[in-house]
Design a protein around this motif. Sequence first.
Motif, mmCIF file in Angstrom:
data_model
loop_
_atom_site.group_PDB
_atom_site.id
_atom_site.type_symbol
_atom_site.label_atom_id
_atom_site.label_comp_id
_atom_site.label_asym_id
_atom_site.label_seq_id
_atom_site.Cartn_x
_atom_site.Cartn_y
_atom_site.Cartn_z
ATOM 1 N N UNK A 192 13.347 44.635 27.248
ATOM 2 C CA UNK A 192 12.364 45.362 26.467
ATOM 3 C C UNK A 192 12.878 46.759 26.117
ATOM 4 N N UNK A 193 12.464 47.205 24.929
ATOM 5 C CA UNK A 193 12.823 48.547 24.494
ATOM 6 C C UNK A 193 11.929 49.590 25.139
ATOM 7 N N UNK A 194 10.669 49.243 25.343
ATOM 8 C CA UNK A 194 9.689 50.159 25.918
ATOM 9 C C UNK A 194 8.948 49.457 27.041
ATOM 10 N N UNK A 195 8.870 50.114 28.184
ATOM 11 C CA UNK A 195 8.108 49.591 29.317
ATOM 12 C C UNK A 195 7.258 50.720 29.873
ATOM 13 N N UNK A 196 5.946 50.531 29.867
ATOM 14 C CA UNK A 196 5.037 51.491 30.488
ATOM 15 C C UNK A 196 4.374 50.789 31.667
ATOM 16 N N UNK A 197 3.381 51.429 32.259
ATOM 17 C CA UNK A 197 2.711 50.821 33.402
ATOM 18 C C UNK A 197 2.067 49.489 33.048
ATOM 19 N N UNK A 198 1.631 49.354 31.791
ATOM 20 C CA UNK A 198 0.887 48.155 31.417
ATOM 21 C C UNK A 198 1.455 47.433 30.204
ATOM 22 N N UNK A 199 2.311 48.082 29.437
ATOM 23 C CA UNK A 199 2.812 47.506 28.194
ATOM 24 C C UNK A 199 4.323 47.288 28.241
ATOM 25 N N UNK B 172 13.474 43.654 19.133
ATOM 26 C CA UNK B 172 14.240 42.581 18.492
ATOM 27 C C UNK B 172 13.381 41.349 18.230
ATOM 28 N N UNK B 173 12.506 41.008 19.156
ATOM 29 C CA UNK B 173 11.636 39.846 18.966
ATOM 30 C C UNK B 173 10.325 40.219 18.287
#
Length: 241
Positions: A139-146, A151-152
């Motif tokens: 993943x390009x972005x990972x937060x606590x919930x998202x 690319x996909x």
Amino acid sequence: MKLLMIEDNESVSEMMKMFFLNEEWDVTFKYDGKEGLDAFLEEPSVWDMITLDLNLPTMDGVTVCREIRKVSSVVPIIMLTARDSESDQIIGLEMGADDYVTKPFSPITLIARIKALYRRSLLSEEGDGRSENSVDEEFDIVTDYFKINHKTREAYYQEELIEGLTPKEFDLLMTLAKKPRQVFSREKLLELVWDYQYFGDERTVDAHIKKLRQKIEKVGPQVIQTVWGVGYKFDDSGVKE
């Protein structure tokens, strides 16, 4: 670029044909809503751009847009409307159009809008590398919930896919989520997501934010917050389990 122009006013089509030829674009013209939809459905994957008149015989532009979005959430769509009515423009955006241009319009303005939208769609396909916030190589972005994968073109809330995101809705979410709690003005979002530095309508941003919120709320709490008088921000820090 392979462009489908669905426009019942032949004088408008003839005028634009000269400008399209100058750009060396491969353009197909259809003068009826049903014929335009059928042309798209014959080979949905070949089209790089669609310009779609709101008022069409046989099938109106809003219906055509909705049917196209059932097949493809990624093909860029610009709605053309002779009505300077906020409600008509918002309806077009809510049905899945990425942008709109109000008639009468300058051909140069339409060409600029097409180029800007096409440029953004190419950037979306190519990807723009990894965000410094990323802690998961998938993943390009990972937060606590998202989690968001550029690319996909997929976004997840606690492993549940946020379904049906259009290109602009995904780009909005990713732009906001890259910098959690940072407030973006509507003008800045037009520049970053639509590539409009000198023209654009803030209602375009509001309409896409509304649809993005509705799709997020199907799987989780609202994290796109309005900062009154300023703009919008992404903040999932207050999410409760």
